[in-house]
Design a protein around this motif. Structure first.
Motif, mmCIF file in Angstrom:
data_model
loop_
_atom_site.group_PDB
_atom_site.id
_atom_site.type_symbol
_atom_site.label_atom_id
_atom_site.label_comp_id
_atom_site.label_asym_id
_atom_site.label_seq_id
_atom_site.Cartn_x
_atom_site.Cartn_y
_atom_site.Cartn_z
ATOM 1 N N GLU A 167 0.871 -1.342 -0.110
ATOM 2 C CA GLU A 167 -0.097 0.001 -0.180
ATOM 3 C C GLU A 167 0.914 1.315 0.010
ATOM 4 N N ARG A 168 2.331 1.049 0.057
ATOM 5 C CA ARG A 168 3.130 2.277 -0.220
ATOM 6 C C ARG A 168 3.731 2.276 -1.643
ATOM 7 N N PRO A 169 3.860 3.418 -2.163
ATOM 8 C CA PRO A 169 3.416 4.749 -1.699
ATOM 9 C C PRO A 169 1.978 5.097 -1.751
ATOM 10 N N GLY A 170 1.229 4.180 -2.645
ATOM 11 C CA GLY A 170 -0.162 4.241 -2.565
ATOM 12 C C GLY A 170 -0.333 5.131 -4.013
ATOM 13 N N PRO A 171 -1.565 5.369 -4.207
ATOM 14 C CA PRO A 171 -2.095 5.850 -5.613
ATOM 15 C C PRO A 171 -1.877 7.212 -5.469
ATOM 16 N N ALA A 172 -1.447 7.755 -6.575
ATOM 17 C CA ALA A 172 -1.427 9.252 -6.781
ATOM 18 C C ALA A 172 -2.972 9.903 -6.647
ATOM 19 N N CYS A 173 -3.061 11.184 -5.565
ATOM 20 C CA CYS A 173 -4.233 11.771 -5.227
ATOM 21 C C CYS A 173 -4.290 13.081 -5.994
ATOM 22 N N TYR A 174 -5.484 13.515 -6.205
ATOM 23 C CA TYR A 174 -5.541 14.836 -6.915
ATOM 24 C C TYR A 174 -5.011 16.123 -6.108
ATOM 25 N N CYS A 175 -4.769 15.810 -4.866
ATOM 26 C CA CYS A 175 -4.125 16.781 -3.982
ATOM 27 C C CYS A 175 -2.703 16.972 -4.251
ATOM 28 N N GLY A 176 -2.113 16.145 -4.879
ATOM 29 C CA GLY A 176 -0.618 16.434 -5.072
ATOM 30 C C GLY A 176 0.200 15.039 -4.543
ATOM 31 N N LYS A 177 -0.643 14.531 -3.649
ATOM 32 C CA LYS A 177 0.191 13.541 -2.657
ATOM 33 C C LYS A 177 0.064 12.014 -3.107
ATOM 34 N N HIS A 178 0.545 11.068 -2.411
ATOM 35 C CA HIS A 178 0.344 9.738 -2.831
ATOM 36 C C HIS A 178 -0.158 8.962 -1.518
ATOM 37 N N GLY A 179 -1.001 8.110 -1.697
ATOM 38 C CA GLY A 179 -1.385 7.210 -0.639
ATOM 39 C C GLY A 179 -2.588 7.680 0.432
ATOM 40 N N CYS A 180 -3.066 9.210 -0.037
ATOM 41 C CA CYS A 180 -4.208 9.389 0.890
ATOM 42 C C CYS A 180 -5.252 8.368 1.281
ATOM 43 N N ILE A 181 -5.785 8.627 2.128
ATOM 44 C CA ILE A 181 -7.255 7.616 2.421
ATOM 45 C C ILE A 181 -8.085 7.788 1.665
ATOM 46 N N GLU A 182 -8.331 8.827 0.880
ATOM 47 C CA GLU A 182 -9.238 8.882 -0.188
ATOM 48 C C GLU A 182 -8.914 8.028 -1.233
ATOM 49 N N THR A 183 -7.588 7.676 -1.585
ATOM 50 C CA THR A 183 -7.438 6.814 -2.718
ATOM 51 C C THR A 183 -7.319 5.476 -2.554
ATOM 52 N N PHE A 184 -7.826 5.180 -1.187
ATOM 53 C CA PHE A 184 -8.144 3.871 -0.762
ATOM 54 C C PHE A 184 -9.544 3.513 -0.516
ATOM 55 N N LEU A 185 -10.378 4.439 -0.131
ATOM 56 C CA LEU A 185 -11.740 4.306 0.172
ATOM 57 C C LEU A 185 -12.856 5.102 -0.663
ATOM 58 N N CYS A 186 -12.595 5.547 -1.616
ATOM 59 C CA CYS A 186 -13.339 6.417 -2.469
ATOM 60 C C CYS A 186 -14.019 5.117 -3.388
ATOM 61 N N ALA A 188 -14.143 4.567 -6.489
ATOM 62 C CA ALA A 188 -13.223 4.053 -7.668
ATOM 63 C C ALA A 188 -12.078 3.341 -7.143
ATOM 64 N N ALA A 189 -11.829 3.258 -5.863
ATOM 65 C CA ALA A 189 -10.621 2.417 -5.282
ATOM 66 C C ALA A 189 -11.087 1.036 -5.040
ATOM 67 N N LEU A 190 -12.412 0.933 -4.776
ATOM 68 C CA LEU A 190 -13.132 -0.431 -4.777
ATOM 69 C C LEU A 190 -12.974 -1.240 -5.914
ATOM 70 N N SER A 191 -13.619 -0.236 -7.110
ATOM 71 C CA SER A 191 -13.571 -0.817 -8.341
ATOM 72 C C SER A 191 -12.361 -1.332 -8.730
ATOM 73 N N ARG A 192 -11.302 -0.466 -8.501
ATOM 74 C CA ARG A 192 -9.915 -0.771 -8.879
ATOM 75 C C ARG A 192 -9.420 -2.057 -8.180
ATOM 76 N N ASP A 193 -9.459 -2.376 -6.910
ATOM 77 C CA ASP A 193 -9.288 -3.391 -6.347
ATOM 78 C C ASP A 193 -9.810 -4.630 -7.027
ATOM 79 N N TYR A 194 -10.863 -4.455 -7.511
ATOM 80 C CA TYR A 194 -11.850 -5.660 -8.078
ATOM 81 C C TYR A 194 -11.094 -6.177 -9.298
ATOM 82 N N ARG A 195 -10.828 -4.961 -10.045
ATOM 83 C CA ARG A 195 -10.201 -5.086 -11.369
ATOM 84 C C ARG A 195 -8.847 -5.766 -11.293
ATOM 85 N N SER A 196 -8.105 -5.332 -10.190
ATOM 86 C CA SER A 196 -6.890 -5.986 -10.208
ATOM 87 C C SER A 196 -6.796 -7.371 -9.879
#
Ligand SMILES: [Zn+2]
Length: 302
Positions: A167-186, A188-196
């Motif tokens: 889970e490190r560094p985690g997906p890029a977030c629109y805020c400019g950082k990586h690994g924000c909680i939003e990138t794991f709990l939105c 689209a994140a659930l869909s991304r996990d299922y797709r993977s």
């Protein structure tokens, strides 16, 4: 009466509440695409129509993504990016010919649930939005805590706590950082996990349905999501220790997340156990607009 407006990226909703909180009128229209001025005139039209139909004037509160910068007086942090850098509250006040109270949509959600929703009997309510984005709002004694920088409750842009190596560094977030909680709990994140896991594209809702009918990868996605949610909520409990946490947004409708969640949070929180009530929003996706209406006169901005 109190008029609430929820100025979202895809829809604009208006509600009129009487003094007791009963709904007098509700309207929902798609948000006009493109520039900044069209959504504003849509808001003005909704208010004018509501007041004409009901034969009375109301106070106007607005829920919007983002918040007003204390440095510039302009909207910041909005995922409806046309609003960023704009004096939205002043423009709406001018357009409507009255003072308008504007507050972050997650804060409005938390206020609505604290006033007469799932947190109605609680003093300290933390409202969590799990949807296209992940936000939050803190309400104490039916008052929104906006915070010094007006970002109180924005746990979605904290890093995912207790990250696993993958889970490190985690997906890029629109805020400019990586690994924000939003990138794991939105959503689209659930869909991304299922797709993977499967190569298939399903929405969050479809994944929940698949899990219910025995789809193993879907179940694994939900288990991992719930664990990440528990990690995120544990940090909220460590800092605020709310009486009630209310979940809203599209993913809060996934019933599988609630069973065992306080116990799971308890594994991460700094406590010998966690019996915090974690509830689904009572007003569903109308909480934002109801909370906007409640900005008058319950919340004094001073
Ligand atoms: Zn972020």
């Amino acid at each position: 009466m109190r008029i609430g407006i929820d100025l979202g990226g895809t829809k604009i909703e208006a509600i009129a509440l009487d003094e007791a909180g009963a709904t007098l009128l509700r309207r929902r229209v798609p948000t006009p695409a493109g520039d900044y001025t069209r959504p504003l005139s849509t808001v003005a039209d909704l208010v004018a129509t509501a007041e004409k139909e009901l034969g009375q004037q109301g106070t106007v509160g607005v829920a919007a993504p983002g918040s007003i910068s204390t440095r510039t007086g302009l909207i910041k942090n909005s995922n409806s990016t046309v609003l960023n850098g704009k004096p939205l509250d002043r423009d709406l006040s001018t357009l409507l010919g009255r003072p308008v109270r504007l507050e972050n949509d997650a804060n409005c959600f938390a206020l609505s649930e604290a006033v007469d929703g799932a947190g109605a009997d609680a003093d300290l309510v933390f409202g969590v939005i799990l949807g296209t984005g992940v936000g939050g709002g803190l309400v104490i004694g039916r008052k929104i805590i906006v915070g010094h920088n007006r970002i109180a409750g924005e746990w979605g842009h904290n890093p995912l706590p207790w990250p696993h190596d993958n889970e490190r560094p985690g997906p890029a977030c629109y805020c400019g950082k990586h690994g924000c909680i939003e990138t794991f709990l939105c959503g689209a994140a659930l869909s991304r996990d299922y797709r993977s896991r499967t190569g298939k594209d399903l929405t969050a809702e479809e994944i929940a349905l698949a899990a219910d009918s025995g789809d193993v990868p879907a179940r694994e996605c939900l288990v991992l999501y719930q664990d990440r949610l528990a990690r995120g909520l544990a940090t909220i409990i460590n800092v605020f220790d709310p009486d009630v946490i209310v979940l809203g947004g599209g993913l809060s409708n996934i019933v599988q997340f609630y069973a065992g969640l306080p116990a799971l949070v308890g594994r991460y929180a700094f406590s010998d156990g966690v019996d915090t009530a974690i509830k689904r929003a009572a007003h569903g996706d109308s909480s934002g607009v109801r909370g906007a209406a409640w900005l008058w006169p319950i919340v004094s901005r001073g």
